[in-house]
Design a protein around this motif. Structure first.
Motif, PDB file in Angstrom:
ATOM      1  N   ASP A  56      -2.612   6.388  -1.564  1.00  0.00           N
ATOM      2  CA  ASP A  56      -2.397   5.079  -0.971  1.00  0.00           C
ATOM      3  C   ASP A  56      -1.950   4.041  -1.991  1.00  0.00           C
ATOM      4  OD1 ASP A  56      -4.765   4.602  -2.374  1.00  0.00           O
ATOM      5  OD2 ASP A  56      -6.003   4.504  -0.600  1.00  0.00           O
ATOM      6  N   LEU A  57      -1.463   2.925  -1.455  1.00  0.00           N
ATOM      7  CA  LEU A  57      -1.122   1.737  -2.231  1.00  0.00           C
ATOM      8  C   LEU A  57      -2.315   0.816  -2.105  1.00  0.00           C
ATOM      9  CD1 LEU A  57       0.785  -0.198  -3.758  1.00  0.00           C
ATOM     10  CD2 LEU A  57       1.802  -0.785  -1.550  1.00  0.00           C
ATOM     11  N   ARG A  58      -2.872   0.404  -3.255  1.00  0.00           N
ATOM     12  CA  ARG A  58      -4.141  -0.338  -3.253  1.00  0.00           C
ATOM     13  C   ARG A  58      -3.943  -1.804  -3.595  1.00  0.00           C
ATOM     14  NH1 ARG A  58      -7.628   4.590  -6.027  1.00  0.00           N
ATOM     15  NH2 ARG A  58      -7.236   5.988  -4.280  1.00  0.00           N
ATOM     16  N   GLY A 112       2.830  -2.115  -7.236  1.00  0.00           N
ATOM     17  CA  GLY A 112       1.381  -2.194  -7.147  1.00  0.00           C
ATOM     18  C   GLY A 112       0.693  -0.979  -7.712  1.00  0.00           C
ATOM     19  N   GLU A 113      -0.596  -0.874  -7.399  1.00  0.00           N
ATOM     20  CA  GLU A 113      -1.411   0.237  -7.878  1.00  0.00           C
ATOM     21  C   GLU A 113      -1.475   1.326  -6.816  1.00  0.00           C
ATOM     22  OE1 GLU A 113      -5.966   1.367  -9.209  1.00  0.00           O
ATOM     23  OE2 GLU A 113      -5.488  -0.715  -8.717  1.00  0.00           O
ATOM     24  N   TYR A 114      -1.144   2.544  -7.216  1.00  0.00           N
ATOM     25  CA  TYR A 114      -1.175   3.699  -6.334  1.00  0.00           C
ATOM     26  C   TYR A 114      -2.304   4.619  -6.765  1.00  0.00           C
ATOM     27  CZ  TYR A 114       3.244   2.300  -4.331  1.00  0.00           C
ATOM     28  OH  TYR A 114       4.221   1.604  -3.658  1.00  0.00           O
ATOM     29  N   GLY A 115      -2.996   5.140  -5.794  1.00  0.00           N
ATOM     30  CA  GLY A 115      -4.088   6.047  -6.098  1.00  0.00           C
ATOM     31  C   GLY A 115      -4.023   7.291  -5.253  1.00  0.00           C
ATOM     32  N   CYS A 116      -4.589   8.348  -5.789  1.00  0.00           N
ATOM     33  CA  CYS A 116      -4.687   9.606  -5.061  1.00  0.00           C
ATOM     34  C   CYS A 116      -6.127  10.104  -5.195  1.00  0.00           C
ATOM     35  CB  CYS A 116      -3.724  10.625  -5.651  1.00  0.00           C
ATOM     36  SG  CYS A 116      -2.601  11.321  -4.451  1.00  0.00           S
ATOM     37  N   ASN A 125     -12.556  13.475  -7.016  1.00  0.00           N
ATOM     38  CA  ASN A 125     -12.161  12.568  -8.079  1.00  0.00           C
ATOM     39  C   ASN A 125     -10.873  11.881  -7.644  1.00  0.00           C
ATOM     40  OD1 ASN A 125     -12.032  11.256 -10.612  1.00  0.00           O
ATOM     41  ND2 ASN A 125     -12.912  13.066 -11.605  1.00  0.00           N
ATOM     42  N   SER A 126     -10.475  10.876  -8.383  1.00  0.00           N
ATOM     43  CA  SER A 126      -9.235  10.171  -8.057  1.00  0.00           C
ATOM     44  C   SER A 126      -8.570   9.698  -9.336  1.00  0.00           C
ATOM     45  CB  SER A 126      -9.512   8.992  -7.123  1.00  0.00           C
ATOM     46  OG  SER A 126     -10.319   8.040  -7.769  1.00  0.00           O
ATOM     47  N   GLY A 127      -7.289   9.382  -9.200  1.00  0.00           N
ATOM     48  CA  GLY A 127      -6.519   8.854 -10.318  1.00  0.00           C
ATOM     49  C   GLY A 127      -5.560   7.802  -9.801  1.00  0.00           C
ATOM     50  N   GLY A 128      -5.219   6.845 -10.655  1.00  0.00           N
ATOM     51  CA  GLY A 128      -4.332   5.766 -10.234  1.00  0.00           C
ATOM     52  C   GLY A 128      -3.251   5.478 -11.251  1.00  0.00           C
TER      53      GLY A 128
END
Length: 147
Positions: A56-58, A112-116, A125-128
């Motif tokens: 997503d775009l955060r 912007g900031e993207y995260g998965c 876990n996640s990364g951005g």
């Protein structure tokens, strides 16, 4: 509308499951294409029975969904209209522990900031990463009129 709820119970998840972003920031111009990439820990033997991916775009209070995948099934209806037809995931590399999101026809508002977020039976876990999209550079052509 499909909404994914991810619950983390640290007692049941191992700390060895990792999601990394391949590049922490990207820059591109309007109307260009780009590929955002993450990697995640894969098993040395066997395959995942459960694999959920949520990208997503955060930029706002509510994330803007780019891509959702659960147990081998994509959920295109959950993708935000702003990204419809402009974001695809390379499913062939998922089993290698790679997430590649191809974004086309970039707009300045895509910045912007993207995260998965990735969840398997081995953990969550996640990364951005950051994306900056600048206005398309125009090449000026000037004509002089001789009167």
């Amino acid at each position: 509308l499909i909404i994914f709820a991810v619950f983390c119970y640290s007692d049941y998840l191992t700390a060895t499951f990792v999601v990394n972003v391949t590049q922490s920031s990207y820059e591109a111009e309007e109307n260009q294409s780009i590929t955002l990439e993450w990697t995640f820990t894969t098993r040395t033997q066997g395959s995942y029975r459960e694999l959920s991916i949520y990208c997503d775009l955060r930029n706002s209070v509510l994330p803007i969904i780019l891509y959702a995948h659960h147990d081998g099934v994509e959920f295109p209806d959950s993708q935000d209209d702003r990204f419809s037809g402009r974001v695809q995931c390379d499913k062939d590399v998922l089993r290698e522990g790679r997430i590649r999101l191809h974004m086309s026809r970039l707009r300045t508002e895509d910045s912007g900031e993207y995260g998965c977020d990735v969840m398997t039976e081995d953990g969550f876990n996640s990364g951005g990463c950051l994306l900056k999209v600048t206005g398309e550079k125009k090449v000026g052509v000037f004509y002089s009129l001789i009167t």
